[in-house]
Design a protein around this motif. Structure first.
Motif, PDB file in Angstrom:
ATOM      1  N   HIS A 171       0.864  -1.265   0.097  1.00 24.81           N
ATOM      2  CA  HIS A 171       0.039   0.063   0.154  1.00 24.81           C
ATOM      3  C   HIS A 171       0.909   1.271  -0.108  1.00 24.81           C
ATOM      4  N   ALA A 186       0.846  -0.830  12.240  1.00 26.03           N
ATOM      5  CA  ALA A 186      -0.278   0.083  12.248  1.00 26.03           C
ATOM      6  C   ALA A 186      -0.968  -0.062  13.562  1.00 26.03           C
ATOM      7  N   THR A 200       3.812  -5.513  10.446  1.00 27.77           N
ATOM      8  CA  THR A 200       4.192  -6.330   9.127  1.00 27.77           C
ATOM      9  C   THR A 200       5.270  -7.338   9.243  1.00 27.77           C
ATOM     10  N   CYS A 255      -4.538   6.132   5.801  1.00 25.34           N
ATOM     11  CA  CYS A 255      -3.212   5.373   5.778  1.00 25.34           C
ATOM     12  C   CYS A 255      -3.213   4.178   6.672  1.00 25.34           C
ATOM     13  N   ASN A 256      -3.175   4.693   7.910  1.00 26.77           N
ATOM     14  CA  ASN A 256      -3.029   3.669   9.063  1.00 26.77           C
ATOM     15  C   ASN A 256      -4.361   2.936   9.203  1.00 26.77           C
ATOM     16  N   TYR A 261      -4.078   0.199   6.426  1.00 31.05           N
ATOM     17  CA  TYR A 261      -2.866  -0.723   6.795  1.00 31.05           C
ATOM     18  C   TYR A 261      -3.269  -1.691   7.812  1.00 31.05           C
ATOM     19  N   SER A 279      -5.325  -4.343   6.509  1.00 32.76           N
ATOM     20  CA  SER A 279      -4.806  -5.132   5.698  1.00 32.76           C
ATOM     21  C   SER A 279      -3.775  -6.014   6.237  1.00 32.76           C
ATOM     22  N   SER A 305       1.599  -7.847   4.501  1.00 35.12           N
ATOM     23  CA  SER A 305       1.259  -6.518   3.958  1.00 35.12           C
ATOM     24  C   SER A 305       2.199  -5.526   4.064  1.00 35.12           C
ATOM     25  N   PHE A 310       2.954  -1.116   3.879  1.00 34.17           N
ATOM     26  CA  PHE A 310       2.998   0.221   3.804  1.00 34.17           C
ATOM     27  C   PHE A 310       4.010   1.156   3.732  1.00 34.17           C
TER      28      PHE A 310
END
Length: 217
Positions: free
Chosen positions: A89, A105, A139, A168-169, A172, A175, A186, A188
């Protein structure tokens, strides 16, 4: 078993449309042009560029589309071929002068302005069943190895533990949760505006980022 090569990697990429304060989102341009750019440049063997989707810059109202996209990344063929699926992302940080790989995130939505569908949550858990707003998800991508790969290519890039509390967060977090459930990965990455780092450099960075992810999966 020992003679098997590296696992094939499929990388799906998302960016965002404009939002309040950012009339032209560089990630919309990057993601919209990435497939053509990659076709000319090429990718290492075993790496496939999957879907390239530009998302509405919205939280709760855009979730059905986000999950539809992520579900479409799963197929019987993926499972049978033992492919590693990665969700990449891209989002913009208007105040940044360098690229930033986000490690995690946070389970908190506190939007500084309404999203593009008019939603502006404050201190809400993104996923209620995960617990409170201090809950984080990390992640499983090798952030340090990706950073090293990109720095070696000459890019001005850093790592970050704070993806903000805006869309965004929000994306994320969802995801990372989905990826964990499905055995995917995932990641970001925040990019600056084109006025800080030009379009051509950012396109090259995105292509190198795909290579870095594939090399470190």
């Amino acid at each position: 078993m020992g003679s098997e090569g590296p696992k094939p990697v499929v990388i799906h990429v998302t960016g965002f449309k404009k939002f309040q304060g950012v009339a032209e989102n560089p990630t919309e341009t990057i993601v919209s042009n990435l497939r053509d750019f990659i076709q000319k440049r090429g990718l290492p063997n075993g790496v496939t560029l999957g879907s390239c989707i530009v998302l509405e810059t919205a939280g709760d109202g855009a979730l059905p589309m986000l999950y539809k996209i992520m579900e479409s990344g799963i197929s019987g063929a993926d499972a049978l071929s033992n492919e590693q699926v990665v969700w990449l992302h891209l989002g913009v940080n208007g105040g940044a002068h360098k690229f930033a790989i986000e490690r995690q995130a946070v389970n908190e939505a506190s939007f500084r302005c309404p999203d593009e569908l008019g939603w502006q949550p404050q201190q809400l858990p993104i996923v209620l069943e995960d617990g409170g707003t201090t809950q984080t998800r990390q992640t499983s991508c090798s952030v340090e190895a990706i950073l090293k790969f990109l720095k070696k290519k000459g890019y001005d890039v850093t790592t970050s533990d704070d993806a903000g509390r805006f869309v965004c967060n929000y994306v994320y977090y969802h995801s990372l949760r989905f990826a964990e459930q499905k055995g995917h990965k995932s990641l970001f990455v925040h990019v600056p505006l084109f006025s800080k780092i030009d379009k051509e450099t950012q396109m090259q960075f995105a292509a190198s980022l795909l290579e870095a992810i594939a090399a470190t999966c």
